[in-house]
Design a protein around this motif. Structure first.
Motif, PDB file in Angstrom:
ATOM      1  N   ARG A   2       0.847  -1.187   0.000  1.00  0.00           N
ATOM      2  CA  ARG A   2       0.000   0.000   0.000  1.00  0.00           C
ATOM      3  C   ARG A   2       0.886   1.242   0.000  1.00  0.00           C
ATOM      4  NH1 ARG A   2      -0.789   3.417   4.107  1.00  0.00           N
ATOM      5  NH2 ARG A   2       0.231   2.804   6.011  1.00  0.00           N
ATOM      6  N   ASP A   4       2.338   4.454   1.217  1.00  0.00           N
ATOM      7  CA  ASP A   4       2.476   5.110   2.514  1.00  0.00           C
ATOM      8  C   ASP A   4       2.546   6.623   2.339  1.00  0.00           C
ATOM      9  OD1 ASP A   4       3.075   4.864   5.506  1.00  0.00           O
ATOM     10  OD2 ASP A   4       4.699   6.145   4.767  1.00  0.00           O
ATOM     11  N   SER A  49      -7.621   8.893   2.537  1.00  0.00           N
ATOM     12  CA  SER A  49      -6.827   7.659   2.566  1.00  0.00           C
ATOM     13  C   SER A  49      -5.802   7.719   3.692  1.00  0.00           C
ATOM     14  CB  SER A  49      -6.114   7.463   1.229  1.00  0.00           C
ATOM     15  OG  SER A  49      -5.064   8.409   1.111  1.00  0.00           O
ATOM     16  N   ALA A  51      -2.667   7.483   3.047  1.00  0.00           N
ATOM     17  CA  ALA A  51      -1.447   7.997   2.431  1.00  0.00           C
ATOM     18  C   ALA A  51      -1.131   9.399   2.942  1.00  0.00           C
ATOM     19  CB  ALA A  51      -1.576   8.001   0.915  1.00  0.00           C
ATOM     20  N   PHE A  82       6.130   2.763  -0.341  1.00  0.00           N
ATOM     21  CA  PHE A  82       5.103   1.751  -0.157  1.00  0.00           C
ATOM     22  C   PHE A  82       5.384   0.945   1.100  1.00  0.00           C
ATOM     23  CE2 PHE A  82       5.055   2.670  -4.643  1.00  0.00           C
ATOM     24  CZ  PHE A  82       3.709   2.703  -4.948  1.00  0.00           C
TER      25      PHE A  82
END
Length: 103
Positions: A2, A4, A49, A51, A82
């Motif tokens: 995912r 980051d 999100s 992120a 990620f």
């Protein structure tokens, strides 16, 4: 895997922080110096999100990697980070697939 954070190289961390804080309506949640890379960083939550957005700026009159990046390419996206389950496995996979690993 995912996302980051997205790392963005900037020459002026204070100016970049001020602009994004005005845009998002909130300040960075973390700011730190990374002496080994000769940079200062700040992190913002990107919104809905998990992120984050990271600004990375050279510290002082340095010749570190971010200063060299800015001199060669100017401000902009420097890296995507990620989160992975096993970094060693991912590094082997990426090297096998032709990616140049920096560290």
């Amino acid at each position: 895997m995912r996302l980051d954070h997205i790392g963005i190289a900037v020459a002026d961390l204070d100016a970049a922080d001020e602009l994004l804080a005005r845009l998002l309506g909130r300040p960075p949640f973390k700011r730190e110096a990374v002496a080994s890379q000769q940079v200062a960083t700040s992190f913002f939550d990107a919104g809905a999100s998990d992120a984050k957005i990271e600004f990375v700026a050279p510290v002082g009159e340095t010749t570190g990697p971010i200063q060299k990046f800015l001199e060669k390419r100017g401000p902009g996206i420097h890296h995507l980070a990620f989160e992975v389950d096993d970094i060693v496995v991912e590094m082997r996979r990426l090297a096998k697939d032709g990616f140049e690993l920096l560290q």
